[in-house]
Motif scaffolding. Structure first.
Motif, PDB file in Angstrom:
ATOM      1  N   VAL A   1       0.865  -1.197   0.000  1.00 48.30           N
ATOM      2  CA  VAL A   1       0.000   0.000   0.000  1.00 48.30           C
ATOM      3  C   VAL A   1       0.890   1.232   0.000  1.00 48.30           C
ATOM      4  N   ARG A   2       0.657   2.114  -0.968  1.00 55.18           N
ATOM      5  CA  ARG A   2       1.423   3.371  -0.995  1.00 55.18           C
ATOM      6  C   ARG A   2       0.483   4.526  -1.255  1.00 55.18           C
ATOM      7  N   ILE A   3       0.605   5.546  -0.418  1.00 55.82           N
ATOM      8  CA  ILE A   3      -0.179   6.758  -0.636  1.00 55.82           C
ATOM      9  C   ILE A   3       0.816   7.883  -0.897  1.00 55.82           C
ATOM     10  N   PHE A   4       0.744   8.419  -2.114  1.00 54.93           N
ATOM     11  CA  PHE A   4       1.679   9.462  -2.516  1.00 54.93           C
ATOM     12  C   PHE A   4       1.005  10.816  -2.317  1.00 54.93           C
ATOM     13  N   GLY A   5       1.675  11.717  -1.619  1.00 52.06           N
ATOM     14  CA  GLY A   5       1.164  13.078  -1.488  1.00 52.06           C
ATOM     15  C   GLY A   5       2.091  14.008  -2.225  1.00 52.06           C
ATOM     16  N   SER A   6       1.530  14.860  -3.100  1.00 51.69           N
ATOM     17  CA  SER A   6       2.383  15.817  -3.797  1.00 51.69           C
ATOM     18  C   SER A   6       1.804  17.219  -3.650  1.00 51.69           C
ATOM     19  N   ASP A   7       2.701  18.168  -3.581  1.00 53.56           N
ATOM     20  CA  ASP A   7       2.267  19.570  -3.549  1.00 53.56           C
ATOM     21  C   ASP A   7       3.377  20.417  -4.150  1.00 53.56           C
ATOM     22  N   ILE A   8       2.986  21.561  -4.685  1.00 50.66           N
ATOM     23  CA  ILE A   8       3.984  22.455  -5.292  1.00 50.66           C
ATOM     24  C   ILE A   8       4.770  23.218  -4.208  1.00 50.66           C
ATOM     25  N   SER A   9       4.204  23.284  -3.020  1.00 52.21           N
ATOM     26  CA  SER A   9       4.851  24.061  -1.958  1.00 52.21           C
ATOM     27  C   SER A   9       5.865  23.207  -1.201  1.00 52.21           C
ATOM     28  N   ARG A  10       7.108  23.644  -1.261  1.00 54.11           N
ATOM     29  CA  ARG A  10       8.180  22.906  -0.580  1.00 54.11           C
ATOM     30  C   ARG A  10       7.945  22.877   0.931  1.00 54.11           C
ATOM     31  N   ARG A  11       7.488  24.025   1.465  1.00 51.35           N
ATOM     32  CA  ARG A  11       7.256  24.073   2.915  1.00 51.35           C
ATOM     33  C   ARG A  11       6.163  23.110   3.337  1.00 51.35           C
ATOM     34  N   CYS A  12       5.109  23.049   2.524  1.00 57.16           N
ATOM     35  CA  CYS A  12       4.007  22.108   2.843  1.00 57.16           C
ATOM     36  C   CYS A  12       4.525  20.676   2.846  1.00 57.16           C
ATOM     37  N   VAL A  13       5.321  20.336   1.850  1.00 55.56           N
ATOM     38  CA  VAL A  13       5.818  18.958   1.749  1.00 55.56           C
ATOM     39  C   VAL A  13       6.704  18.634   2.960  1.00 55.56           C
ATOM     40  N   ALA A  14       7.500  19.601   3.389  1.00 58.73           N
ATOM     41  CA  ALA A  14       8.366  19.366   4.563  1.00 58.73           C
ATOM     42  C   ALA A  14       7.501  19.124   5.804  1.00 58.73           C
ATOM     43  N   THR A  15       6.434  19.896   5.965  1.00 61.33           N
ATOM     44  CA  THR A  15       5.525  19.707   7.111  1.00 61.33           C
ATOM     45  C   THR A  15       4.858  18.341   7.038  1.00 61.33           C
ATOM     46  N   ALA A  16       4.438  17.982   5.814  1.00 57.84           N
ATOM     47  CA  ALA A  16       3.762  16.683   5.634  1.00 57.84           C
ATOM     48  C   ALA A  16       4.696  15.546   6.031  1.00 57.84           C
ATOM     49  N   ARG A  17       5.943  15.635   5.587  1.00 58.06           N
ATOM     50  CA  ARG A  17       6.903  14.556   5.906  1.00 58.06           C
ATOM     51  C   ARG A  17       7.102  14.431   7.411  1.00 58.06           C
ATOM     52  N   ARG A  18       7.087  15.567   8.100  1.00 62.43           N
ATOM     53  CA  ARG A  18       7.311  15.543   9.550  1.00 62.43           C
ATOM     54  C   ARG A  18       6.148  14.856  10.265  1.00 62.43           C
ATOM     55  N   GLY A  19       4.932  15.148   9.828  1.00 68.14           N
ATOM     56  CA  GLY A  19       3.763  14.464  10.398  1.00 68.14           C
ATOM     57  C   GLY A  19       3.430  14.885  11.826  1.00 68.14           C
ATOM     58  N   VAL A  20       3.673  16.157  12.124  1.00 64.34           N
ATOM     59  CA  VAL A  20       3.359  16.673  13.464  1.00 64.34           C
ATOM     60  C   VAL A  20       2.369  17.835  13.300  1.00 64.34           C
TER      61      VAL A  20
ATOM     62  N   GLU B   1       4.111  17.167 -16.450  1.00 63.22           N
ATOM     63  CA  GLU B   1       3.700  15.811 -16.860  1.00 63.22           C
ATOM     64  C   GLU B   1       4.809  14.781 -16.665  1.00 63.22           C
ATOM     65  N   ASP B   2       6.047  15.181 -16.913  1.00 57.11           N
ATOM     66  CA  ASP B   2       7.151  14.217 -16.795  1.00 57.11           C
ATOM     67  C   ASP B   2       7.278  13.713 -15.368  1.00 57.11           C
ATOM     68  N   LYS B   3       7.141  14.639 -14.414  1.00 57.14           N
ATOM     69  CA  LYS B   3       7.257  14.233 -13.010  1.00 57.14           C
ATOM     70  C   LYS B   3       6.090  13.324 -12.620  1.00 57.14           C
ATOM     71  N   ALA B   4       4.919  13.632 -13.149  1.00 55.81           N
ATOM     72  CA  ALA B   4       3.751  12.797 -12.840  1.00 55.81           C
ATOM     73  C   ALA B   4       3.967  11.385 -13.360  1.00 55.81           C
ATOM     74  N   ARG B   5       4.652  11.280 -14.483  1.00 51.41           N
ATOM     75  CA  ARG B   5       4.890   9.949 -15.061  1.00 51.41           C
ATOM     76  C   ARG B   5       5.796   9.115 -14.148  1.00 51.41           C
ATOM     77  N   ILE B   6       6.753   9.788 -13.497  1.00 51.42           N
ATOM     78  CA  ILE B   6       7.667   9.067 -12.591  1.00 51.42           C
ATOM     79  C   ILE B   6       6.880   8.404 -11.461  1.00 51.42           C
TER      80      ILE B   6
END
Ligand code: SAM
Length: 295
Positions: A147-166, A211-216
């Motif tokens: 099971v894999r849930i991929f989260g993507s966002d254009i905001s670097r700060r948001c992604v850093a917060t998401a990775r932290r999970g706090v 699109e290229d990144k989405a393909r990855i």
């Protein structure tokens, strides 16, 4: 010291400068600034002009277009121009439909290969991704699966917060208390998502127009893209929906926010009527060829 191009009053952006900036922002990150007032955009970006020591929005426009460090500046602009509002278990009626009907359907369909891939596109600070992971865990249908849930966002700060999970209290405004107790550990710096849920969730910075990144990312069974398309121009919506269509397995499901629809955007999906919600489904290969034969 940085020049300050403005006095104490509101920053000034001329109509022609605003138009140039709007077109540039729409082309690069899809966001339609038309719904935001000219002065509000000026206020949001004002600090960037000061930091970069630029005297006008024309200079800022040129910086974003041509400067060798433009890439870095876009990251800063994105933080100021995006709306990152989100919380756990947002739009709960749709998540109920996901748990009660979509997950059992995917379990049935994927039980041979035991794999479930879900993409939360425009996940902001990650609450949507962890909510999905909790619901998958609660369903008890997928133990031993990949099971894999991929989260993507254009905001670097948001992604850093998401990775932290706090998370702080605002993220829990719609969370059932028993789920909060079960899946979060309370510490001095906030509520930490449980260690057993984290490995299911993967985060990356991604512009949905890339699109290229989405393909990855590969192919997925479900795309959640909620409360993101509302910020885009019509032609950008079409482009992004085409990317989702390409990335979904035949029979895969697309879930949009409650105020978003594919009306006037795409006819490539069919409506899937669930008890509590209407979602979109990419036709299966058999359905696609039947449709092609009919036309
Ligand atoms: C309002 S939040 C929605 C969060 C979550 N999906 C929800 O419904 O709670 C919209 C998110 O879309 C992201 N976004 C806007 N334009 C984007 C783009 N071109 N590519 C990727 N993400 C984008 C923003 O950074 C923001 O975090």
């Amino acid at each position: 010291m940085a020049r300050t191009p403005f006095g104490d009053g509101d920053p000034i952006i001329r109509e022609d400068e605003y138009r140039l900036l709007r077109d540039l922002v729409s082309a690069r990150i899809g966001i339609n600034l038309a719904s935001t007032s000219r002065q509000s955009v000026a206020r949001r970006l004002r600090e960037r002009l000061s930091v970069l020591n630029l005297a006008s929005f024309t200079e800022y426009f040129q910086y974003l277009r041509f400067h060798p460090l433009a890439r870095h500046e876009w990251e800063e602009a994105v933080e100021l121009l995006t709306t990152n509002e989100t919380y756990f278990f947002r739009e709960d009626f749709q998540l109920r439909a996901f748990s009660d009907e979509i997950l059992p359907m995917l379990h049935e369909r994927n039980k041979a290969r035991k794999r479930l891939f879900i993409w939360s596109a425009g996940c902001a600070t990650g609450e949507e991704v962890y909510s999905i992971a909790i619901l998958v865990d609660q369903s008890k249908l997928f133990s031993g699966w990949d099971v894999r849930i991929f989260g993507s966002d254009i905001s670097r700060r948001c992604v850093a917060t998401a990775r932290r999970g706090v998370y702080g209290p605002a993220s829990f405004r719609a969370t059932p208390p028993d789920l909060r107790r079960q899946y979060f550990v309370e510490r001095a710096d906030g509520s930490h998502i449980l260690d057993s849920i984290k490995p299911l969730c993967h985060f990356g910075q991604m512009n949905l127009l890339d699109e290229d990144k989405a393909r990855i990312l590969g192919r997925v069974d479900v795309v959640f893209c909620r409360n993101v398309l509302i910020y885009f121009d019509a032609h950008v919506r079409r482009r992004v929906i085409d990317i989702f269509h390409d990335r979904l397995y035949p029979g895969g499901v697309l879930l949009l926010g409650h105020s978003e629809s594919l009306l006037n955007v795409s006819t490539a999906f069919e409506l899937l009527h669930l008890k509590e919600d209407l979602v979109y489904k990419k036709p299966t290969l058999a359905q696609s060829s039947a449709m092609a034969n009919r036309s």
